[in-house]
Design a protein around this motif. Structure first.
Motif, mmCIF file in Angstrom:
data_model
loop_
_atom_site.group_PDB
_atom_site.id
_atom_site.type_symbol
_atom_site.label_atom_id
_atom_site.label_comp_id
_atom_site.label_asym_id
_atom_site.label_seq_id
_atom_site.Cartn_x
_atom_site.Cartn_y
_atom_site.Cartn_z
ATOM 1 N N GLY A 175 0.638 -1.264 0.000
ATOM 2 C CA GLY A 175 0.000 0.000 0.000
ATOM 3 C C GLY A 175 0.679 1.345 0.000
ATOM 4 N N PHE A 176 -0.130 2.353 -0.244
ATOM 5 C CA PHE A 176 0.252 3.765 -0.330
ATOM 6 C C PHE A 176 -0.995 4.631 -0.300
ATOM 7 C CE2 PHE A 176 -1.445 2.850 -4.172
ATOM 8 C CZ PHE A 176 -0.677 1.975 -4.927
ATOM 9 N N GLU A 177 -0.809 5.938 -0.428
ATOM 10 C CA GLU A 177 -1.930 6.877 -0.330
ATOM 11 C C GLU A 177 -2.699 7.018 -1.627
ATOM 12 O OE1 GLU A 177 -1.098 10.709 1.281
ATOM 13 O OE2 GLU A 177 0.422 9.883 2.631
ATOM 14 N N VAL A 178 -4.012 7.126 -1.482
ATOM 15 C CA VAL A 178 -4.904 7.335 -2.621
ATOM 16 C C VAL A 178 -5.894 8.428 -2.240
ATOM 17 C CG1 VAL A 178 -6.710 6.281 -4.053
ATOM 18 C CG2 VAL A 178 -4.693 4.953 -3.440
ATOM 19 N N ARG A 179 -6.185 9.323 -3.182
ATOM 20 C CA ARG A 179 -7.165 10.389 -2.942
ATOM 21 C C ARG A 179 -8.484 10.056 -3.637
ATOM 22 N NH1 ARG A 179 -5.075 15.880 -4.898
ATOM 23 N NH2 ARG A 179 -4.359 14.629 -6.663
ATOM 24 N N LEU A 219 -4.316 8.270 -7.828
ATOM 25 C CA LEU A 219 -2.962 8.085 -7.315
ATOM 26 C C LEU A 219 -1.981 8.769 -8.260
ATOM 27 C CD1 LEU A 219 -0.827 6.636 -5.462
ATOM 28 C CD2 LEU A 219 -0.823 4.818 -7.182
ATOM 29 N N TRP A 244 -5.383 -1.264 -1.877
ATOM 30 C CA TRP A 244 -6.183 -0.126 -1.411
ATOM 31 C C TRP A 244 -7.674 -0.399 -1.472
ATOM 32 C CZ3 TRP A 244 -9.938 3.005 -3.489
ATOM 33 C CH2 TRP A 244 -10.301 4.107 -2.699
ATOM 34 N N SER A 271 -10.660 -0.204 1.503
ATOM 35 C CA SER A 271 -11.282 1.125 1.472
ATOM 36 C C SER A 271 -12.752 1.094 1.853
ATOM 37 C CB SER A 271 -11.152 1.727 0.067
ATOM 38 O OG SER A 271 -11.996 1.050 -0.857
#
Length: 294
Positions: A141-145, A236, A256, A260
């Motif tokens: 994982g990582f950040e997603v808007r 992303l 993600w 989510s």
């Protein structure tokens, strides 16, 4: 002689556009339980049913009904993984099957496992090249808007085959067309229309798209246009080697999305490129957009 040689690529392009309209039409009607009739599909491409049957088989390597059946199963396979809250029965209906039993039987014949086994992790073993289970994916994982994207009308250039080569060919054609029409400042979007973990490489389709300015007239040109669906998307920003874009997509889907609490939407995935990022160089900066459902 020279004039005839010039016309040949134009005829080939027009033929490809007609067949791409057929594929798009099939994709937009996969959820219908009624069979897609040869006559209706042939009419989309403006061919007689008699000639279309042979043309379609030569174009795709399959009969129309075999192609439709595989597209329904590929759509269902993606929904089983990416919409965990959706029941198998609902997915079978949305994929155009009349009953869960018929869907389960067809799914097992194609993927070598029942839909429930696929959903529980069997999809990780599927190798679309050889058409059977194998292999493993990887990491996290990582950040997603979350963003709301507008409806857009685009011109697109489609190339079929392995994404590692088709995207470059599609963008070469698209950029030439943009240069000719003074549209170099317009937003550009790439669309990989099939999941390469499910669909064999030779069946994958890639669209290089450029957004048309409001009110822009194509002046009678025979060019492929479509509407990009607006709505809620996961976004992303990826910066790195082009070879890593596929892994970034898989992380969004496999890591993600399940955590989510959201489902996958019906719209197409797309990549937003700046004009200067479309040259074949590293590193690349591209924004990935994944449609979200309820």
């Amino acid at each position: 002689m020279a004039r005839a040689e010039l016309k040949r690529p134009e005829k080939a392009e027009a033929f490809a556009q007609r067949m791409n309209r057929v594929i798009d039409y099939i994709d937009s009607h996969l959820a219908e339980a009624e069979p897609l009739r040869l006559e209706a599909v042939a009419a989309v491409a403006a061919f007689s049913p008699f000639h279309f049957h042979r043309i379609f088989r030569a174009w795709t390597g399959e009969t129309l009904q075999d192609f439709i059946r595989q597209r329904r199963l590929e759509k269902a396979a993606g929904q089983l993984v990416h919409n965990p809250s959706m029941t198998v029965q609902t997915i079978s209906q949305l994929s155009g099957f009349n009953s869960s039993e018929a869907f389960s039987r067809a799914f097992s014949q194609h993927f070598g496992m029942r839909p429930s086994a696929w959903r529980l992790g069997g999809y990780r073993q599927w190798d679309p090249v050889v058409g059977k289970a194998a292999g493993e994916p990887g990491e996290d994982g990582f950040e997603v808007r979350i963003r709301v994207e507008p409806v857009r009308t685009v011109v697109y250039f489609r190339v079929g085959g392995d994404y590692r080569t088709t995207s470059l060919e599609a963008w070469t054609r698209c950029l030439e067309w943009m240069d000719q029409h003074g549209l170099n400042d317009q937003p550009c979007f790439g669309m990989a229309l099939d999941d390469p973990r499910i669909t064999p490489p030779d069946r994958c389709r890639y669209d290089a798209c450029v957004e048309l300015p409001a009110g822009w007239d194509v002046r009678g040109e025979r060019i492929s246009r479509k509407v990009m669906v607006g709505g809620l998307y996961a976004s992303l920003l990826y910066v790195g080697p082009r070879s890593g874009i596929g892994d970034a997509w898989l992380k969004m889907l496999d890591d993600w999305l399940p955590s989510s609490g959201r489902g996958l939407g019906e719209a197409a995935f797309f990549e937003h490129y700046q004009r200067g990022e479309l040259q074949n160089k590293d590193p690349v900066t591209v924004e990935l957009f994944m449609p979200l459902g309820d």
